[in-house]
Design an enzyme around this catalytic site. Structure first.
Site, PDB file in Angstrom:
ATOM      1  N   GLY A  47       0.720  -0.957   0.067  1.00 14.95           N
ATOM      2  CA  GLY A  47      -0.081   0.050   0.142  1.00 14.95           C
ATOM      3  C   GLY A  47       0.820   1.195  -0.060  1.00 14.95           C
ATOM      4  O   GLY A  47       2.177   1.216   0.407  1.00 14.95           O
ATOM      5  N   GLN A  52       3.240   9.972   1.199  1.00 16.22           N
ATOM      6  CA  GLN A  52       4.499   9.388   1.081  1.00 16.22           C
ATOM      7  C   GLN A  52       5.083   9.544  -0.469  1.00 16.22           C
ATOM      8  O   GLN A  52       6.316   9.324  -0.668  1.00 16.22           O
ATOM      9  CB  GLN A  52       4.318   7.718   1.136  1.00 16.22           C
ATOM     10  CG  GLN A  52       3.640   7.451   2.567  1.00 16.22           C
ATOM     11  CD  GLN A  52       3.576   5.977   2.580  1.00 16.22           C
ATOM     12  OE1 GLN A  52       2.654   5.286   2.162  1.00 16.22           O
ATOM     13  NE2 GLN A  52       4.565   5.449   3.057  1.00 16.22           N
ATOM     14  N   CYS A  95       6.716   0.062   6.547  1.00 12.37           N
ATOM     15  CA  CYS A  95       6.327   1.232   5.843  1.00 12.37           C
ATOM     16  C   CYS A  95       7.189   1.715   5.019  1.00 12.37           C
ATOM     17  O   CYS A  95       8.453   1.613   5.321  1.00 12.37           O
ATOM     18  CB  CYS A  95       5.951   2.255   6.796  1.00 12.37           C
ATOM     19  SG  CYS A  95       5.310   3.885   6.217  1.00 12.37           S
ATOM     20  N   LEU A  96       6.861   1.998   3.604  1.00 19.82           N
ATOM     21  CA  LEU A  96       7.998   2.411   2.716  1.00 19.82           C
ATOM     22  C   LEU A  96       8.614   3.816   3.201  1.00 19.82           C
ATOM     23  O   LEU A  96       9.918   4.069   2.777  1.00 19.82           O
ATOM     24  CB  LEU A  96       7.285   2.431   1.395  1.00 19.82           C
ATOM     25  CG  LEU A  96       6.836   1.495   0.593  1.00 19.82           C
ATOM     26  CD1 LEU A  96       6.131   1.732  -0.681  1.00 19.82           C
ATOM     27  CD2 LEU A  96       8.014   0.352   0.519  1.00 19.82           C
ATOM     28  N   HIS A 138      -3.595   1.228   7.996  1.00 16.41           N
ATOM     29  CA  HIS A 138      -2.004   1.883   8.085  1.00 16.41           C
ATOM     30  C   HIS A 138      -2.131   2.828   7.110  1.00 16.41           C
ATOM     31  O   HIS A 138      -1.604   3.990   7.353  1.00 16.41           O
ATOM     32  CB  HIS A 138      -1.015   0.756   7.844  1.00 16.41           C
ATOM     33  CG  HIS A 138       0.153   1.259   7.450  1.00 16.41           C
ATOM     34  ND1 HIS A 138       1.249   0.539   8.490  1.00 16.41           N
ATOM     35  CD2 HIS A 138       0.805   2.136   6.727  1.00 16.41           C
ATOM     36  CE1 HIS A 138       2.472   1.190   7.860  1.00 16.41           C
ATOM     37  NE2 HIS A 138       2.298   2.031   6.865  1.00 16.41           N
ATOM     38  N   GLU A 139      -2.636   2.869   5.812  1.00 18.60           N
ATOM     39  CA  GLU A 139      -2.500   3.670   4.643  1.00 18.60           C
ATOM     40  C   GLU A 139      -3.620   5.013   5.206  1.00 18.60           C
ATOM     41  O   GLU A 139      -3.070   6.112   5.007  1.00 18.60           O
ATOM     42  CB  GLU A 139      -3.035   3.135   3.531  1.00 18.60           C
ATOM     43  CG  GLU A 139      -2.278   1.944   2.982  1.00 18.60           C
ATOM     44  CD  GLU A 139      -0.627   2.220   2.966  1.00 18.60           C
ATOM     45  OE1 GLU A 139      -0.115   3.434   3.143  1.00 18.60           O
ATOM     46  OE2 GLU A 139       0.080   1.378   3.322  1.00 18.60           O
ATOM     47  N   HIS A 142      -2.049   7.282   7.401  1.00 13.39           N
ATOM     48  CA  HIS A 142      -0.864   8.332   6.592  1.00 13.39           C
ATOM     49  C   HIS A 142      -1.851   9.499   6.150  1.00 13.39           C
ATOM     50  O   HIS A 142      -1.209  10.729   6.411  1.00 13.39           O
ATOM     51  CB  HIS A 142      -0.585   7.750   5.505  1.00 13.39           C
ATOM     52  CG  HIS A 142       0.753   6.991   5.736  1.00 13.39           C
ATOM     53  ND1 HIS A 142       1.819   7.387   6.328  1.00 13.39           N
ATOM     54  CD2 HIS A 142       1.059   5.429   5.353  1.00 13.39           C
ATOM     55  CE1 HIS A 142       2.713   6.247   6.285  1.00 13.39           C
ATOM     56  NE2 HIS A 142       2.410   5.305   5.959  1.00 13.39           N
TER      57      HIS A 142
HETATM   58 NI    NI Z   1       3.234   3.406   5.682  1.00 12.92          NI
END
Ligand code: NI
Length: 179
Positions: A47, A52, A95-96, A138-139, A142
């Site tokens: 995701g 991000q 997480c990226l 999670h997304e 953000h």
């Molecule tokens: Ni993340």
């Protein structure tokens, strides 16, 4: 061209900012979604949220299962969690924007999310006890300026941030996760 260079790494104020709702699904939003999907697949994430890649709008892309090569992407415009219940489950998350670390986060195991798709249709996603349930929460976090480490208690969080700084210094890249 999508590259890991596009990914905003913590700490960065763009990851702590409430994102604006999308008023109109214009070409620039479609382009952004396509770009985010490329970035997500390039980094093998499940995701990615718009902040991000530095865009402070309520847009998320998700694909929790493409290991067999078949992509099944979802694009969520202005997603809202309408139900979050069920037993709390602790799952290791990556997480990226935090390369090199994994964080155990406790979240409700069942969610229902409503979002527009790129055609403007209102969609409803339900997930329970799986990666999709974790990934959606999670997304969407953000988009509210919340990252996985914000779920930790202060001392745990300090330890994780220290581990993260060490991983970054050692050259960790988006898509790499630690223990
Ligand atoms: Ni993340």
């Amino acid at each position: 061209m999508a590259t890991v260079e596009d990914i905003v790494l913590a700490p960065d104020n763009r990851l702590k900012t409430e994102c604006a709702p999308i008023e109109e699904i214009a070409d620039e939003i479609r382009d952004l979604a396509a770009h985010m999907l490329e970035d997500m697949y390039a980094t093998e994430g499940c995701g990615l949220a718009a902040p991000q890649v530095g865009e402070l709008v309520q847009l998320v892309v998700v694909d929790v299962d493409y290991s067999d090569g078949k992509r099944n992407p979802y694009v969520l415009v202005n997603p809202r969690i309408v139900v979050a219940d069920g037993e709390e489950r602790e799952t290791p998350e990556g997480c990226l924007s935090f390369p090199g670390i994994t964080v155990k986060v406790s979240r409700p195991s069942h969610v229902v999310v409503e979002a527009r798709n790129l055609d403007g249709d209102l969609m409803r996603y339900e997930a329970a006890d799986n990666l999709m349930a974790v990934c959606l929460q999670h997304e969407i976090d953000h988009l509210n300026g919340i990252t996985m480490v914000d779920h930790l208690r202060p001392l745990q969080r300090l330890r994780k941030m220290h581990e993260y700084e060490e991983a970054l210094a050692a050259g960790a890249r988006p898509g790499e996760v630690g223990e």
